[in-house]
Design a protein around this motif. Structure first.
Motif, mmCIF file in Angstrom:
data_model
loop_
_atom_site.group_PDB
_atom_site.id
_atom_site.type_symbol
_atom_site.label_atom_id
_atom_site.label_comp_id
_atom_site.label_asym_id
_atom_site.label_seq_id
_atom_site.Cartn_x
_atom_site.Cartn_y
_atom_site.Cartn_z
ATOM 1 N N ARG A 63 0.832 -1.211 0.000
ATOM 2 C CA ARG A 63 0.000 0.000 0.000
ATOM 3 C C ARG A 63 0.862 1.256 0.000
ATOM 4 O O ARG A 63 0.543 2.251 -0.667
ATOM 5 C CB ARG A 63 -0.915 -0.021 1.225
ATOM 6 C CG ARG A 63 -1.933 1.109 1.276
ATOM 7 C CD ARG A 63 -2.767 1.020 2.540
ATOM 8 N NE ARG A 63 -3.715 2.132 2.628
ATOM 9 C CZ ARG A 63 -4.474 2.386 3.686
ATOM 10 N NH1 ARG A 63 -4.408 1.579 4.748
ATOM 11 N NH2 ARG A 63 -5.289 3.425 3.691
ATOM 12 N N THR A 66 2.292 1.942 -3.494
ATOM 13 C CA THR A 66 1.273 2.542 -4.354
ATOM 14 C C THR A 66 1.100 4.019 -4.032
ATOM 15 O O THR A 66 0.950 4.854 -4.938
ATOM 16 C CB THR A 66 -0.065 1.807 -4.181
ATOM 17 O OG1 THR A 66 0.126 0.418 -4.470
ATOM 18 C CG2 THR A 66 -1.123 2.360 -5.122
ATOM 19 N N TYR A 69 4.109 5.894 -5.366
ATOM 20 C CA TYR A 69 3.990 5.999 -6.823
ATOM 21 C C TYR A 69 3.036 7.132 -7.209
ATOM 22 O O TYR A 69 3.296 7.887 -8.155
ATOM 23 C CB TYR A 69 3.493 4.663 -7.367
ATOM 24 C CG TYR A 69 3.409 4.560 -8.871
ATOM 25 C CD1 TYR A 69 4.560 4.568 -9.652
ATOM 26 C CD2 TYR A 69 2.177 4.441 -9.503
ATOM 27 C CE1 TYR A 69 4.482 4.455 -11.029
ATOM 28 C CE2 TYR A 69 2.097 4.327 -10.878
ATOM 29 C CZ TYR A 69 3.249 4.334 -11.634
ATOM 30 O OH TYR A 69 3.169 4.236 -13.006
ATOM 31 N N ALA A 70 1.942 7.274 -6.456
ATOM 32 C CA ALA A 70 0.982 8.351 -6.731
ATOM 33 C C ALA A 70 1.579 9.723 -6.424
ATOM 34 O O ALA A 70 1.230 10.712 -7.073
ATOM 35 C CB ALA A 70 -0.287 8.127 -5.913
ATOM 36 N N ARG A 102 7.937 -3.408 -10.476
ATOM 37 C CA ARG A 102 7.466 -2.218 -9.767
ATOM 38 C C ARG A 102 8.537 -1.136 -9.754
ATOM 39 O O ARG A 102 8.233 0.053 -9.927
ATOM 40 C CB ARG A 102 7.046 -2.590 -8.345
ATOM 41 C CG ARG A 102 6.419 -1.459 -7.573
ATOM 42 C CD ARG A 102 5.622 -1.976 -6.387
ATOM 43 N NE ARG A 102 6.413 -2.837 -5.513
ATOM 44 C CZ ARG A 102 5.883 -3.579 -4.541
ATOM 45 N NH1 ARG A 102 4.579 -3.553 -4.343
ATOM 46 N NH2 ARG A 102 6.649 -4.341 -3.778
ATOM 47 N N LYS A 211 -2.156 3.120 -14.721
ATOM 48 C CA LYS A 211 -2.343 2.167 -13.627
ATOM 49 C C LYS A 211 -1.980 2.818 -12.286
ATOM 50 O O LYS A 211 -0.963 3.489 -12.170
ATOM 51 C CB LYS A 211 -1.492 0.921 -13.847
ATOM 52 C CG LYS A 211 -1.882 0.092 -15.057
ATOM 53 C CD LYS A 211 -3.231 -0.565 -14.862
ATOM 54 C CE LYS A 211 -3.540 -1.503 -16.018
ATOM 55 N NZ LYS A 211 -4.872 -2.140 -15.869
ATOM 56 N N ARG A 212 -2.799 2.580 -11.294
ATOM 57 C CA ARG A 212 -2.531 3.132 -9.970
ATOM 58 C C ARG A 212 -1.431 2.357 -9.248
ATOM 59 O O ARG A 212 -0.691 2.923 -8.447
ATOM 60 C CB ARG A 212 -3.808 3.113 -9.125
ATOM 61 C CG ARG A 212 -4.910 4.011 -9.646
ATOM 62 C CD ARG A 212 -6.148 3.911 -8.778
ATOM 63 N NE ARG A 212 -5.868 4.264 -7.398
ATOM 64 C CZ ARG A 212 -6.748 4.142 -6.409
ATOM 65 N NH1 ARG A 212 -7.945 3.634 -6.656
ATOM 66 N NH2 ARG A 212 -6.416 4.486 -5.181
ATOM 67 N N ASN A 213 -1.343 1.066 -9.516
ATOM 68 C CA ASN A 213 -0.331 0.228 -8.880
ATOM 69 C C ASN A 213 0.837 0.041 -9.845
ATOM 70 O O ASN A 213 0.658 -0.476 -10.946
ATOM 71 C CB ASN A 213 -0.932 -1.128 -8.516
ATOM 72 C CG ASN A 213 -0.052 -1.920 -7.574
ATOM 73 O OD1 ASN A 213 1.175 -1.786 -7.598
ATOM 74 N ND2 ASN A 213 -0.651 -2.738 -6.739
ATOM 75 N N PRO A 214 2.048 0.454 -9.472
ATOM 76 C CA PRO A 214 3.193 0.331 -10.392
ATOM 77 C C PRO A 214 3.533 -1.107 -10.744
ATOM 78 O O PRO A 214 4.215 -1.349 -11.738
ATOM 79 C CB PRO A 214 4.335 0.997 -9.615
ATOM 80 C CG PRO A 214 3.936 0.904 -8.178
ATOM 81 C CD PRO A 214 2.436 1.021 -8.165
ATOM 82 N N LYS A 215 3.041 -2.049 -9.972
ATOM 83 C CA LYS A 215 3.312 -3.453 -10.263
ATOM 84 C C LYS A 215 2.641 -3.903 -11.560
ATOM 85 O O LYS A 215 3.120 -4.818 -12.234
ATOM 86 C CB LYS A 215 2.843 -4.329 -9.101
ATOM 87 C CG LYS A 215 3.240 -5.785 -9.213
ATOM 88 C CD LYS A 215 2.610 -6.607 -8.105
ATOM 89 C CE LYS A 215 3.083 -6.190 -6.735
ATOM 90 N NZ LYS A 215 2.571 -7.110 -5.680
ATOM 91 N N CYS A 217 1.801 -1.759 -14.229
ATOM 92 C CA CYS A 217 1.892 -0.774 -15.317
ATOM 93 C C CYS A 217 2.781 -1.252 -16.462
ATOM 94 O O CYS A 217 2.988 -0.524 -17.430
ATOM 95 C CB CYS A 217 2.401 0.558 -14.786
ATOM 96 S SG CYS A 217 4.142 0.561 -14.310
#
Length: 244
Positions: A63, A66, A69-70, A102, A211-215, A217
């Protein structure tokens, strides 16, 4: 207050007990990391990371990654007065992260945002990347321009035979890549070849910055094309570092 806690946490021996104590307040800290001013956001991010890094395989760590990343999306933290601490946080988080895809997603977004910032920020991004490259040599995958792959019969092929989709007779399709990027197909019969949909290709092969989650993208499916742009930058130092 958060700044003082961040200075105190590295000296605490029973860190697991501290994590359990602050665990019930984590939702509030995550909310503050979205709404506070830049300086306070950096301090909150540092605090959450110190709690989460004890177990990078936990849901809290995922979490946090994420959230971090944002925080890169707007680029405001890259140019704030605590940008040095923010880059240190990025470096610590990415070196601790075990998921290569990620990490590559983080770097891709960092460069996508960095090219629109001032020369000072761009130089910091380039120095950060060179430093991280020494710690994680796998990041060299982003520097190379990958060989072009062709798609036939619903699968990605490269000089090998596979069975096509929707062919009940099990006919095989041979794909041969040439210097002119042409594809020669040998199949019987030819009218049974089914081309894949654009959605199937996009989901598996294209980098997706939304994508919100870099995993997820697909950071490992692209390259740092931004270095080509920076190699022609108006600033001499930016050009020099980008070409190294």
């Amino acid at each position: 207050v958060t700044r003082g806690i961040n200075r105190l946490l590295p000296h605490i021996k029973n860190f697991r007990a501290v994590g359990d104590f602050f665990g019930k307040y984590m939702d509030g800290f995550f909310k503050m990391a979205h709404v506070l001013p830049s300086r306070a956001r950096v301090q909150v991010l540092i605090f959450i990371f110190q709690i989460a890094k004890s177990d990078m395989y936990s849901d809290l760590a995922a979490r946090f990654m994420t959230l971090l990343y944002a925080s890169l999306e707007s680029g405001t933290l890259l140019a704030c007065s605590l940008s040095e601490q923010y880059f240190d946080l990025l470096f610590s988080a990415l070196t601790e992260d075990f998921h290569e895809g990620r990490v590559l997603g983080f770097l891709k977004r960092l460069f996508c945002v960095g090219v629109h910032c001032s020369s000072r920020v761009i130089l910091a991004v380039l120095v950060f990347f060179a430093k991280l490259l020494k710690e994680k040599p796998v990041l060299k995958n982003l520097l190379g321009f990958k060989k072009e792959k062709r798609v036939a019969s619903g699968k990605i092929l490269q000089n090998k035979k596979v069975k096509q989709w929707g062919n009940e007779e099990g006919d095989e399709v041979e794909v041969v890549s040439t210097g002119t990027n042409k594809i020669q197909e040998e199949t019987t019969p030819k009218d049974k070849i089914e081309e894949p949909t654009e959605k199937e290709i996009t989901q598996s092969e294209h980098y997706d910055p939304s994508k919100r989650n870099p995993k997820f993208c697909n950071g490992d499916k692209t390259a740092l094309w931004e270095l080509l742009y920076l190699s022609e930058h108006y600033n001499y130092l930016v050009r020099k570092f980008a070409r190294m």
